[in-house]
Scaffold this motif. Sequence first.
Motif, PDB file in Angstrom:
ATOM      1  N   ARG A  77      -2.734   5.192   2.454  1.00  0.00           N
ATOM      2  CA  ARG A  77      -1.575   4.572   3.127  1.00  0.00           C
ATOM      3  C   ARG A  77      -0.820   5.571   4.005  1.00  0.00           C
ATOM      4  N   PRO A 203      -3.495   0.269   5.146  1.00  0.00           N
ATOM      5  CA  PRO A 203      -3.016  -1.042   4.679  1.00  0.00           C
ATOM      6  C   PRO A 203      -1.506  -1.137   4.863  1.00  0.00           C
ATOM      7  N   SER A 204      -1.049  -2.295   5.314  1.00  0.00           N
ATOM      8  CA  SER A 204       0.368  -2.432   5.628  1.00  0.00           C
ATOM      9  C   SER A 204       1.143  -3.177   4.559  1.00  0.00           C
ATOM     10  N   THR A 205       0.469  -3.876   3.674  1.00  0.00           N
ATOM     11  CA  THR A 205       1.159  -4.626   2.627  1.00  0.00           C
ATOM     12  C   THR A 205       0.564  -4.278   1.276  1.00  0.00           C
ATOM     13  N   ALA A 207      -0.472  -6.343  -0.861  1.00  0.00           N
ATOM     14  CA  ALA A 207      -1.651  -7.191  -1.071  1.00  0.00           C
ATOM     15  C   ALA A 207      -2.893  -6.524  -0.494  1.00  0.00           C
ATOM     16  N   GLU A 208      -2.753  -5.913   0.687  1.00  0.00           N
ATOM     17  CA  GLU A 208      -3.879  -5.199   1.286  1.00  0.00           C
ATOM     18  C   GLU A 208      -4.249  -3.978   0.462  1.00  0.00           C
ATOM     19  N   ARG A 211      -6.246  -5.206  -2.410  1.00  0.00           N
ATOM     20  CA  ARG A 211      -7.591  -5.598  -1.977  1.00  0.00           C
ATOM     21  C   ARG A 211      -8.457  -4.378  -1.697  1.00  0.00           C
ATOM     22  N   ASN A 212      -7.869  -3.363  -1.079  1.00  0.00           N
ATOM     23  CA  ASN A 212      -8.615  -2.127  -0.809  1.00  0.00           C
ATOM     24  C   ASN A 212      -9.062  -1.465  -2.108  1.00  0.00           C
ATOM     25  N   GLU A 346     -11.275   4.288   5.714  1.00  0.00           N
ATOM     26  CA  GLU A 346      -9.964   3.768   5.333  1.00  0.00           C
ATOM     27  C   GLU A 346      -9.770   3.735   3.821  1.00  0.00           C
ATOM     28  N   ARG A 347     -10.870   3.767   3.062  1.00  0.00           N
ATOM     29  CA  ARG A 347     -10.774   3.742   1.605  1.00  0.00           C
ATOM     30  C   ARG A 347     -11.145   5.086   0.980  1.00  0.00           C
TER      31      ARG A 347
END
Length: 450
Positions: A77, A203-205, A207-208, A211-212, A346-347
Motif C-alpha cells: 500500500r 490498493p486504494s480501499t 476491500a482491495e 482481495r489482494n 503489486e502483491r
Amino acid sequence: MTSPTTTSRVPARAWAVWVVGLLAYAVAIFHRSSLGVAGVEAQERFSAGASAISLFLVLQLAVYASLQVPVGVALDRFGSRKVIIAGALTMAAGQLVLALASDVPTAVVARVLVGAGDAMTFISVLRLVPLWFPGRTVPLITQLTGILGQVGQIIAAYPLVTLLHTASWTPTFLGAAAVGVLVGVLVLVALRDTPPGTQLAPPSTMAEVRRNLAATWAEPGTRMGLATHLVTQFSGTVFALLWGYPFLTTGQGLSAGAAATLLSLLVVVGMGFGPLLGRLCARWPMRRSNLVFGILTATAAVWTVVLLWPGRAPLWLLVLLVVVLGTNGPGSMIGFDFARTWNPAERSGSASGVVNVGGFIASLCTVLAIGLVLDALTPGSSTAYSLDAFRAAFAVQYVFWALGLVGVVRHRRQLRARMAQDGVVLAPLTTAVTARLRHRSAYAHPRQEG
C-alpha cells in the motif's frame, strides 16, 4: 502497471538504491543482535536471570513473525521507502527506551519495539530488488541482500561491545538509537521505491487490500515459498541464535573458543554459498525445488548422524554439521524467489511477508520445544544438560522438516499441474516459459511483462 526495465545492464541508480536499503537492513540486524551480545550486562542491569533474558529473544521473534503479513500488506500500500523509515524510527525508539530502562518490563517493551521495527525492514528491502534490477540478476541480488546484511551482527559483536565496556549501558544504547534515526533520514533522502517511469497501482480501499491478500495466499507459489522458507531456515537459525553454543560446549564438550569458531564458520559458509545458490536459481528456475530438497536432505542426514553417534561426535563431524547448517539461510531465500515469480509486483510485499512467517514461526516453536525437552530431562533447575537430553531435544526438528517437506511437495505438484493445464511441457521446458521465470513474471501472470 508499467514494468521496470528488463535489460541486462544495471543502472548506477539501482545500485545506489540497493546499497541504501542494504544499509537499513544491516542496521536492523545490528539492533536485533544488540541485546544478545550484551546479555551479561543486561542481567546485571535488570537483576534478571538467564530465563528472563531468553524471554526477550522469544518475544522479539514472536513480534517479528506476527507482523510479517500486516507489514507486507502495508508495504504493497505505501511502498518500501515509507515502511523502512517507519521501521528505522521504531527500532530507534526501542533502543532509546532500552537505554533508559532499569527494570525487566520496560526492557521487554523496548525489545518489542525493536522486533516490530525489524519486521518492517527485510521484506521492504527485498521488494526493491525486482523493481530496480533485471530479472536474471534478482536471485543473486536477493542472496547478497540476506548475506551482506549480516554485517550488522558483526558490528553488534565488536564495536557495540567495545563501546559498552568503555562508555557504559546508557550512552551505548543512546548511540544505537541515534544510528537508527540517521538511517531513517538517509532512506528519506536517497531511497526511491521504483525507477523513474515505473507505476505500481496500490490498493486504494480495505476491500482491495483484503482481495489482494486473499489472492496472495491462494497462489500456490506463495505457499510453496512459505514451506520452502520453513523447511530450510529454522535448523540453522535455532543453532546460531540460541541452542548451538550450549550443544557444542555442554553437550559435545568443546571449548568456548572452539564453539565460537564453529558458529563463525556457519556465517562464513552462508556468505560463500548464497551467491552460488542465487546463480543456480537464475540459471535453472524450474529446478529450484530440487535445490530445496538437496539442502533439506543434507541437513536432516548430517543431524541424524550426529544424534545417533555413540558418545560425543568427532570434531570433523561437528564441522560438517556446521557447514551444512550454513546452507540453511541461503536456502530459505529461495522461498522469496518463488513468491516473486508467482505473484505480480503489486502483491510482492504481502507475498514476501507470508513467506517470511514460515521460517521464523518454525524457529520460535523449535527454540521453545528444545528448551522444554531439556528442562523435562534435566533434574531441578540445573543447566548441566546431558548429551542424551540434547539428542532428544534436537529430535523435535524432524517434526518441522516433515511439515515443510509435505508443503513443498504438495504445492510444487499444484504449480506443475496448473502449468500443464496451460500447455507448458516441463521436460524439456519451453524457451518462452524459462525466460519468463528468469525475469519477474511467471507463466501464470503474463500481465507482469508490461
